[in-house]
Design an enzyme around this catalytic site. Sequence first.
Site, mmCIF file in Angstrom:
data_model
loop_
_atom_site.group_PDB
_atom_site.id
_atom_site.type_symbol
_atom_site.label_atom_id
_atom_site.label_comp_id
_atom_site.label_asym_id
_atom_site.label_seq_id
_atom_site.Cartn_x
_atom_site.Cartn_y
_atom_site.Cartn_z
ATOM 1 N NE ARG A 1 10.573 -3.514 -1.860
ATOM 2 C CZ ARG A 1 11.302 -4.069 -2.814
ATOM 3 N NH1 ARG A 1 11.512 -3.456 -3.944
ATOM 4 N NH2 ARG A 1 11.839 -5.254 -2.648
ATOM 5 C CG HIS B 1 12.139 7.129 5.389
ATOM 6 N ND1 HIS B 1 11.839 6.091 6.231
ATOM 7 C CD2 HIS B 1 12.501 8.166 6.173
ATOM 8 C CE1 HIS B 1 12.011 6.486 7.475
ATOM 9 N NE2 HIS B 1 12.418 7.730 7.472
ATOM 10 C CB CYS B 2 10.230 5.874 -1.093
ATOM 11 S SG CYS B 2 11.573 4.679 -0.845
ATOM 12 C CD GLN B 3 3.887 7.828 0.246
ATOM 13 O OE1 GLN B 3 3.420 8.700 0.966
ATOM 14 N NE2 GLN B 3 3.268 6.685 0.013
#
Length: 161
Positions: free
Chosen positions: A36, A41-43
């Site tokens: 997502r 965490h994705c950023q």
Amino acid sequence: MALQVGACVPDAVSGAEVLRFSEWRGQWVVVFFFPRSNTTHCQLQARRFQALLPEFEHLHARLLGISSDTVAQQVTFREICRLQFPLFTDSTQQLIELFGVREDDLIDGESTHRAKRQTFLISPEGVIAHHWVQVDPNTHASEVLEYLRAHSSARRPDLLG
């Protein structure tokens, strides 16, 4: 059946979008799937890749992030993280299925399908050279870069006859 290490990566279609892996022959391609956009965490993972982008480029490697988020979510994500590499919206999850990274989850009582956080390294010949299943968003970009440094010297596109 999902692609495995050693498999040739075909061009793929997701919705109206076509991802032409064949156009990147002659260079390494790092494809990282993430669940997502606009989550912590994705950023973190995307920013780590962005910070090392010049080093990947020096090794003739392209970066590509893929998730099933909408185009609007991806645009916001690119702006927030100031990404200078492409993100691909896999709206139909065909790439997620092709690479075998689909994760079924229950969020707020609703069944969802999204990409697992996994990464693939595609060789200049268009073949999956490595697959990372366990990914720590904080250190993963460095890990991929180190692997690429160790395995790319004999296969640099500018040295190919």
